[in-house]
Design a protein around this motif. Sequence first.
Motif, PDB file in Angstrom:
ATOM      1  N   CYS A  67       2.909   0.311  -3.955  1.00  0.00           N
ATOM      2  CA  CYS A  67       3.250  -1.033  -3.464  1.00  0.00           C
ATOM      3  C   CYS A  67       2.576  -2.084  -4.343  1.00  0.00           C
ATOM      4  O   CYS A  67       1.593  -2.721  -3.950  1.00  0.00           O
ATOM      5  CB  CYS A  67       2.845  -1.173  -2.008  1.00  0.00           C
ATOM      6  N   LYS A  68       3.119  -2.261  -5.519  1.00  0.00           N
ATOM      7  CA  LYS A  68       2.540  -3.185  -6.505  1.00  0.00           C
ATOM      8  C   LYS A  68       2.479  -4.620  -5.993  1.00  0.00           C
ATOM      9  O   LYS A  68       1.561  -5.361  -6.310  1.00  0.00           O
ATOM     10  CB  LYS A  68       3.336  -3.117  -7.801  1.00  0.00           C
ATOM     11  N   GLU A  69       3.481  -5.006  -5.185  1.00  0.00           N
ATOM     12  CA  GLU A  69       3.508  -6.367  -4.649  1.00  0.00           C
ATOM     13  C   GLU A  69       2.286  -6.632  -3.774  1.00  0.00           C
ATOM     14  O   GLU A  69       1.685  -7.697  -3.818  1.00  0.00           O
ATOM     15  CB  GLU A  69       4.789  -6.618  -3.835  1.00  0.00           C
ATOM     16  N   LYS A  72      -1.150  -7.211  -5.518  1.00  0.00           N
ATOM     17  CA  LYS A  72      -1.391  -8.548  -6.074  1.00  0.00           C
ATOM     18  C   LYS A  72      -2.122  -9.458  -5.096  1.00  0.00           C
ATOM     19  O   LYS A  72      -2.657 -10.491  -5.488  1.00  0.00           O
ATOM     20  CB  LYS A  72      -0.060  -9.194  -6.471  1.00  0.00           C
ATOM     21  N   HIS A  78      -4.649  -6.120   1.920  1.00  0.00           N
ATOM     22  CA  HIS A  78      -3.923  -4.902   1.574  1.00  0.00           C
ATOM     23  C   HIS A  78      -3.562  -4.052   2.785  1.00  0.00           C
ATOM     24  O   HIS A  78      -2.409  -3.674   2.962  1.00  0.00           O
ATOM     25  CB  HIS A  78      -4.723  -4.048   0.594  1.00  0.00           C
ATOM     26  N   TYR A 120       4.174 -12.773   4.683  1.00  0.00           N
ATOM     27  CA  TYR A 120       4.870 -12.883   3.397  1.00  0.00           C
ATOM     28  C   TYR A 120       6.354 -12.597   3.585  1.00  0.00           C
ATOM     29  O   TYR A 120       6.722 -11.560   4.135  1.00  0.00           O
ATOM     30  CB  TYR A 120       4.256 -11.934   2.373  1.00  0.00           C
ATOM     31  N   TRP A 122       8.516 -11.625   1.589  1.00  0.00           N
ATOM     32  CA  TRP A 122       8.994 -10.456   0.858  1.00  0.00           C
ATOM     33  C   TRP A 122       8.639  -9.133   1.546  1.00  0.00           C
ATOM     34  O   TRP A 122       9.044  -8.063   1.099  1.00  0.00           O
ATOM     35  CB  TRP A 122       8.481 -10.450  -0.581  1.00  0.00           C
ATOM     36  N   LEU A 126      10.391  -5.522   0.777  1.00  0.00           N
ATOM     37  CA  LEU A 126       9.655  -4.377   0.256  1.00  0.00           C
ATOM     38  C   LEU A 126       9.882  -3.156   1.144  1.00  0.00           C
ATOM     39  O   LEU A 126      10.059  -2.041   0.634  1.00  0.00           O
ATOM     40  CB  LEU A 126       8.159  -4.693   0.139  1.00  0.00           C
ATOM     41  N   LYS A 129      13.101  -1.611   0.202  1.00  0.00           N
ATOM     42  CA  LYS A 129      12.987  -0.885  -1.073  1.00  0.00           C
ATOM     43  C   LYS A 129      12.326   0.480  -0.872  1.00  0.00           C
ATOM     44  O   LYS A 129      12.773   1.482  -1.434  1.00  0.00           O
ATOM     45  CB  LYS A 129      12.179  -1.690  -2.087  1.00  0.00           C
TER      46      LYS A 129
END
Length: 150
Positions: A67-69, A72, A78, A120, A122, A126, A129
């Motif tokens: 989960c690269k998003e 960040k 996290h 968030y 997004w 995510l 995805k």
Amino acid sequence: MTGKSHHPYIYAIIKSYCIYIGETQQHPVSRWGQHLQEIGSFTKRLKEADQDLWAMDEEIVFLCIDCKEIAKLSQDEHKIVTQYIEHRVHEKCILNLPRLAPIEKIISDTTRTAPARCRYSWGDELAVKVYEQIMDYLSTQNAENNGTSC
């Protein structure tokens, strides 16, 4: 498999028709080892669902999605954001269980740990995805098992 040792991941453990979905803030390999121990969540849940399946010498599949998003974000966010994504993936799997073949049973549960919302926009994207990556794996496996792969 490569990945950072301290990073947010969503993972799945699949044995036959059962799937366990989880989240971790460390490399999934270390988490999977915990799951396979006698007191591990996957082991306990699989034994509850189907004692015979647990005892069978069936292949166990491990999937992980980095989960690269989420990585960040600040470290403090996290866990809660990853838990939100994990819960949304559970919901999508439950709603689409007939499409998850050969999966028939979701043996993990997020009702106790799921955050009510994600700040968030997004977050839901995510989750879709991640769900789609699990679906892609399952559809590839189905094609291979049906002799339709190249």
